[in-house]
Design a protein around this motif. Structure first.
Motif, mmCIF file in Angstrom:
data_model
loop_
_atom_site.group_PDB
_atom_site.id
_atom_site.type_symbol
_atom_site.label_atom_id
_atom_site.label_comp_id
_atom_site.label_asym_id
_atom_site.label_seq_id
_atom_site.Cartn_x
_atom_site.Cartn_y
_atom_site.Cartn_z
ATOM 1 N N THR A 60 -28.334 15.366 -20.773
ATOM 2 C CA THR A 60 -28.852 16.380 -21.690
ATOM 3 C C THR A 60 -28.255 16.250 -23.087
ATOM 4 N N ALA A 61 -27.202 15.458 -23.225
ATOM 5 C CA ALA A 61 -26.582 15.245 -24.544
ATOM 6 C C ALA A 61 -27.504 14.375 -25.397
ATOM 7 N N PRO A 62 -27.515 14.595 -26.704
ATOM 8 C CA PRO A 62 -28.422 13.843 -27.581
ATOM 9 C C PRO A 62 -28.296 12.323 -27.461
ATOM 10 N N ALA A 63 -27.103 11.823 -27.185
ATOM 11 C CA ALA A 63 -26.927 10.369 -27.084
ATOM 12 C C ALA A 63 -26.371 9.953 -25.726
ATOM 13 N N GLY A 64 -26.458 10.798 -24.711
ATOM 14 C CA GLY A 64 -25.968 10.452 -23.389
ATOM 15 C C GLY A 64 -24.471 10.256 -23.350
ATOM 16 N N LYS A 65 -23.738 11.302 -23.182
ATOM 17 C CA LYS A 65 -22.277 11.264 -23.220
ATOM 18 C C LYS A 65 -21.706 10.903 -21.840
ATOM 19 N N CYS A 66 -20.767 9.945 -21.818
ATOM 20 C CA CYS A 66 -20.089 9.600 -20.571
ATOM 21 C C CYS A 66 -19.055 10.691 -20.270
ATOM 22 N N LEU A 67 -19.227 11.357 -19.132
ATOM 23 C CA LEU A 67 -18.350 12.454 -18.739
ATOM 24 C C LEU A 67 -17.168 12.001 -17.898
ATOM 25 N N ASP A 68 -17.357 10.925 -17.133
ATOM 26 C CA ASP A 68 -16.300 10.486 -16.223
ATOM 27 C C ASP A 68 -16.552 9.032 -15.842
ATOM 28 N N THR A 69 -15.462 8.334 -15.531
ATOM 29 C CA THR A 69 -15.534 6.981 -15.001
ATOM 30 C C THR A 69 -14.733 6.946 -13.714
ATOM 31 N N ILE A 70 -15.379 6.563 -12.622
ATOM 32 C CA ILE A 70 -14.723 6.492 -11.316
ATOM 33 C C ILE A 70 -14.260 5.054 -11.115
ATOM 34 N N LEU A 71 -12.940 4.894 -10.933
ATOM 35 C CA LEU A 71 -12.319 3.573 -10.900
ATOM 36 C C LEU A 71 -11.788 3.196 -9.520
ATOM 37 N N GLU A 72 -12.276 3.814 -8.462
ATOM 38 C CA GLU A 72 -11.693 3.655 -7.128
ATOM 39 C C GLU A 72 -12.153 2.414 -6.367
ATOM 40 N N HIS A 73 -13.145 1.702 -6.834
ATOM 41 C CA HIS A 73 -13.689 0.573 -6.079
ATOM 42 C C HIS A 73 -12.908 -0.714 -6.314
ATOM 43 N N THR A 74 -12.891 -1.581 -5.300
ATOM 44 C CA THR A 74 -12.189 -2.861 -5.399
ATOM 45 C C THR A 74 -13.156 -4.037 -5.563
ATOM 46 N N ASP A 75 -14.443 -3.743 -5.570
ATOM 47 C CA ASP A 75 -15.458 -4.773 -5.751
ATOM 48 C C ASP A 75 -16.660 -4.149 -6.461
ATOM 49 N N ALA A 76 -17.642 -4.964 -6.768
ATOM 50 C CA ALA A 76 -18.846 -4.481 -7.454
ATOM 51 C C ALA A 76 -19.460 -3.318 -6.691
ATOM 52 N N VAL A 77 -19.958 -2.340 -7.421
ATOM 53 C CA VAL A 77 -20.653 -1.199 -6.819
ATOM 54 C C VAL A 77 -22.142 -1.517 -6.904
ATOM 55 N N THR A 78 -22.761 -1.740 -5.755
ATOM 56 C CA THR A 78 -24.126 -2.250 -5.734
ATOM 57 C C THR A 78 -25.179 -1.188 -5.443
ATOM 58 N N CYS A 79 -24.752 -0.034 -4.942
ATOM 59 C CA CYS A 79 -25.709 1.035 -4.670
ATOM 60 C C CYS A 79 -24.979 2.367 -4.665
ATOM 61 N N LEU A 80 -25.721 3.432 -4.838
ATOM 62 C CA LEU A 80 -25.142 4.764 -4.766
ATOM 63 C C LEU A 80 -26.220 5.776 -4.440
ATOM 64 N N ALA A 81 -25.761 6.913 -3.920
ATOM 65 C CA ALA A 81 -26.668 8.006 -3.574
ATOM 66 C C ALA A 81 -25.875 9.302 -3.581
ATOM 67 N N LEU A 82 -26.572 10.397 -3.733
ATOM 68 C CA LEU A 82 -25.955 11.716 -3.623
ATOM 69 C C LEU A 82 -26.508 12.390 -2.381
ATOM 70 N N ARG A 83 -25.610 12.910 -1.566
ATOM 71 C CA ARG A 83 -26.000 13.672 -0.379
ATOM 72 C C ARG A 83 -25.290 15.002 -0.481
ATOM 73 N N GLY A 84 -26.043 16.047 -0.816
ATOM 74 C CA GLY A 84 -25.404 17.335 -1.096
ATOM 75 C C GLY A 84 -24.541 17.172 -2.339
#
Length: 89
Positions: A60-84
């Motif tokens: 919703t920000a005029p230029a798309g603001k990055c709110l957070d970066t999750i750094l917990e992975h040890t390899d490429a993140v190839t997919c994601l989903a939200l469940r609840g």
């Protein structure tokens, strides 16, 4: 809102597209390697990358603001989903 679409790219960006005008209206930078997965929910875009991160963007920000970066992975993140309220990657 069916007038917008978000995409990830091998140029390391996330793009917001206006489907009515059929053009990219915003380009968000932050990843250092290709973006392989995108998920949109409730004004937030989640982007997953080969750089081992997930970024959370305020769509919703005029230029798309990055709110957070999750750094917990040890390899490429190839997919994601939200469940609840859970982010699965």
């Amino acid at each position: 809102d069916n007038s917008k679409l978000f995409s990830g790219s091998y140029d390391c960006t996330v793009k917001r597209w206006d489907l009515t005008g059929r053009e990219a209206t915003q380009t968000w930078k932050g990843h250092h390697h290709p973006v392989l997965a995108i998920h949109y929910r409730d004004g937030r875009v989640f982007s997953a990358s080969v750089d081992k991160t997930i970024r959370v963007w305020d769509a919703t920000a005029p230029a798309g603001k990055c709110l957070d970066t999750i750094l917990e992975h040890t390899d490429a993140v190839t997919c994601l989903a939200l469940r609840g309220s859970h982010l699965i990657s």
